[in-house]
Structure formats: structure tokens, C-alpha cells
Design a protein around this motif. Sequence first.
Motif, PDB file in Angstrom:
ATOM      1  N   ARG A  18     -12.203  10.290   6.602  1.00  0.00           N
ATOM      2  CA  ARG A  18     -10.797   9.918   6.477  1.00  0.00           C
ATOM      3  C   ARG A  18      -9.906  10.786   7.374  1.00  0.00           C
ATOM      4  NH1 ARG A  18     -12.845   8.727   1.263  1.00  0.00           N
ATOM      5  NH2 ARG A  18     -12.680  10.879   0.505  1.00  0.00           N
ATOM      6  N   ALA A  25      -5.676   7.942  14.636  1.00  0.00           N
ATOM      7  CA  ALA A  25      -4.405   7.223  14.561  1.00  0.00           C
ATOM      8  C   ALA A  25      -3.294   8.036  15.213  1.00  0.00           C
ATOM      9  CB  ALA A  25      -4.066   6.926  13.095  1.00  0.00           C
ATOM     10  N   LYS A  36       3.486   7.502   6.783  1.00  0.00           N
ATOM     11  CA  LYS A  36       3.233   6.161   6.252  1.00  0.00           C
ATOM     12  C   LYS A  36       2.510   5.294   7.273  1.00  0.00           C
ATOM     13  CE  LYS A  36       7.029   5.902   2.890  1.00  0.00           C
ATOM     14  NZ  LYS A  36       8.262   5.174   2.494  1.00  0.00           N
ATOM     15  N   GLN A  37       2.935   5.378   8.529  1.00  0.00           N
ATOM     16  CA  GLN A  37       2.300   4.570   9.572  1.00  0.00           C
ATOM     17  C   GLN A  37       0.861   5.016   9.809  1.00  0.00           C
ATOM     18  OE1 GLN A  37       4.440   4.464  13.263  1.00  0.00           O
ATOM     19  NE2 GLN A  37       2.922   3.192  14.313  1.00  0.00           N
ATOM     20  N   ALA A  39      -1.104   6.515   7.643  1.00  0.00           N
ATOM     21  CA  ALA A  39      -1.905   6.110   6.482  1.00  0.00           C
ATOM     22  C   ALA A  39      -2.282   4.649   6.583  1.00  0.00           C
ATOM     23  CB  ALA A  39      -1.122   6.385   5.198  1.00  0.00           C
ATOM     24  N   ARG A  40      -1.337   3.817   6.975  1.00  0.00           N
ATOM     25  CA  ARG A  40      -1.605   2.384   7.092  1.00  0.00           C
ATOM     26  C   ARG A  40      -2.648   2.107   8.172  1.00  0.00           C
ATOM     27  NH1 ARG A  40       3.154   1.120   7.803  1.00  0.00           N
ATOM     28  NH2 ARG A  40       3.223   0.845  10.062  1.00  0.00           N
ATOM     29  N   GLU A  41      -2.500   2.756   9.324  1.00  0.00           N
ATOM     30  CA  GLU A  41      -3.442   2.513  10.421  1.00  0.00           C
ATOM     31  C   GLU A  41      -4.839   3.051  10.109  1.00  0.00           C
ATOM     32  OE1 GLU A  41      -1.720   4.114  13.961  1.00  0.00           O
ATOM     33  OE2 GLU A  41      -0.046   2.690  13.973  1.00  0.00           O
ATOM     34  N   GLY A  43      -6.021   3.114   7.086  1.00  0.00           N
ATOM     35  CA  GLY A  43      -6.519   2.413   5.908  1.00  0.00           C
ATOM     36  C   GLY A  43      -6.639   3.314   4.700  1.00  0.00           C
ATOM     37  N   PRO A  45      -4.752   5.396   1.224  1.00  0.00           N
ATOM     38  CA  PRO A  45      -3.595   5.498   0.322  1.00  0.00           C
ATOM     39  C   PRO A  45      -2.681   6.615   0.797  1.00  0.00           C
ATOM     40  CG  PRO A  45      -5.669   5.458  -0.899  1.00  0.00           C
ATOM     41  CD  PRO A  45      -6.018   5.643   0.545  1.00  0.00           C
ATOM     42  N   LEU A  46      -1.378   6.432   0.613  1.00  0.00           N
ATOM     43  CA  LEU A  46      -0.430   7.418   1.125  1.00  0.00           C
ATOM     44  C   LEU A  46      -0.642   8.810   0.527  1.00  0.00           C
ATOM     45  CD1 LEU A  46       1.924   7.902   3.009  1.00  0.00           C
ATOM     46  CD2 LEU A  46       3.489   7.181   1.188  1.00  0.00           C
ATOM     47  N   ALA A  49      -3.483  10.402   2.317  1.00  0.00           N
ATOM     48  CA  ALA A  49      -3.091  10.708   3.694  1.00  0.00           C
ATOM     49  C   ALA A  49      -2.249  11.968   3.742  1.00  0.00           C
ATOM     50  CB  ALA A  49      -2.340   9.530   4.303  1.00  0.00           C
TER      51      ALA A  49
END
Length: 256
Positions: A18, A25, A36-37, A39-41, A43, A45-46, A49
Motif C-alpha cells: 500500500r 501515485a 484524498k487524491q 488515496a483514491r488513485e 485504491g 481508504p482515506l 492513506a
Amino acid sequence: MSSVHNAGAPTLIGSVQRALRLLEAAGSHSAGAPAKQLAREAGLPLPTAYHLLRTLTHEGYLRREGGVFVLGAAAGRLAGGGLQQKRRSMILDSLAHFRDAVGAPVYFAVFREGEIELVGVSDTPANPAVEEWADFRATGHAHAIGQCLLAQLDEKTRRDYYERHPVEAVTQYTVRDQSALEHRIGSLGRMEPVTERQEYALGTVCAAIPITAGDTAATMAISLPLHQEERLLNVVNRLRSEVGALLSTLSFSISI
């Protein structure tokens, strides 16, 4: 964090995976990206991350600037180390090419930060390199590599080297004193090969050619057993021809 393990498969550490995804990223955004970005990229959970981003920042792999995360100095060192290894591998591969082309051990050395540095050597069991039985850096006056490098330096830099590494006999054939060495260096023509006979190692003859490498003094050299002395000039001329043909594409990197 728990590890992931399947029968017949290697043990994988999930938290490491992770963290690496977060680094990848972050590395894809030269100007940085918010948590946030990333974490999203990646995959993730915030909350997960955030924990990993704090750890990576603490260790220097990321740096937080104005609410976004960018790659830190530690990540840069990883990339630089890979580049350094790539350059070293390129030089060693090139030395192996030259070794096979001339049929003799090939050496590549530079003068860096006041010292002679042997960057790489390529030899074979049938044609072994000279054993470094006396500190190579301190005996530049006695071997062709050192003499070739010293000849490329200005007088002040050479004097500084002599003060730290005085001209002393390594064998009975070594140049007798600093004055004699300076006379020899001064008599060399530009880009002329430097040769020595049993001055560093008994039973060995060597030759070195200067290499153009920006502002850095560099050289490539070959060695032969004494009974093959008649081959020396032909071999070093062959080396000079090979280097001249490939130097522009190889672009020897001195910052290795």
C-alpha cells in the motif's frame, strides 16, 4: 497490518504494498497531490492513506507542501542509486567489450577529489588483471594509470597529490624521484599513451591513454605479462581505436 500468504506463493506484506502504491501515485504528480487524491488513485481508504502518508513523510520519502504531497529526498536517493548502478553497469559492459577486442585486461580510472579512483576492471582467467598489492591511490607515480592521470592535472593539483603521496620506490624499476616523474610527464605529447615497465608490479608492463571526460581527468589502460611486451603498443593503439569509435555513444559518466 496482517500479511498476505497463499500456499506456494511468496509472503507479501500488505502495508508495504500500500505504501508503494502511494509513492507511485505521488510520483505521477510533479506538482504534488492532496491525500484524498492519492488515496483514491492508490485504491486505499482515506484513514489508511493518512497513516501511511505520515510515515512516508517522517522517513523522508514524501514531503508535504501547501496541503499536497510530493516526493522527498529519500525517494530521490533511491532513484539516484538506480541511475548510478545503471551507469556503473554500462561502464563495466563497455570494459568487457574493450577487453575482448584487445585481448588484455582493461582498466578505467578517474582523478576525483584529489585521489586516483579505479572505477572498473575487466579481465579473464586467461588474462588476469594486475593484483593491487600496494595501495593503488597512493602509488600513482608507479603505474601507467596514475601517471596518465597526473599528466592531465595542473601543477598545483599534482603538487598537492605528491605532498600526500610522495614518490617512493615500489619496485627497483619505479621512477626514482618526483623530479624524474615530472620530467617524464612534461615530455608527453597531448593524448599520447603512457607506458611503464615493471614499475608497479614485477613481470608486468602497462599502458594508459587519456580519456576526454569534461573537466575530469580520466584514463583507460591495459596490462600484459612481461613476456608479451612486444604486443604492448599494438594493443594500446587498438584500445585507443575502439574507445574513439564508441566514446561518443557511450558517454562515460564520471559522476558514478
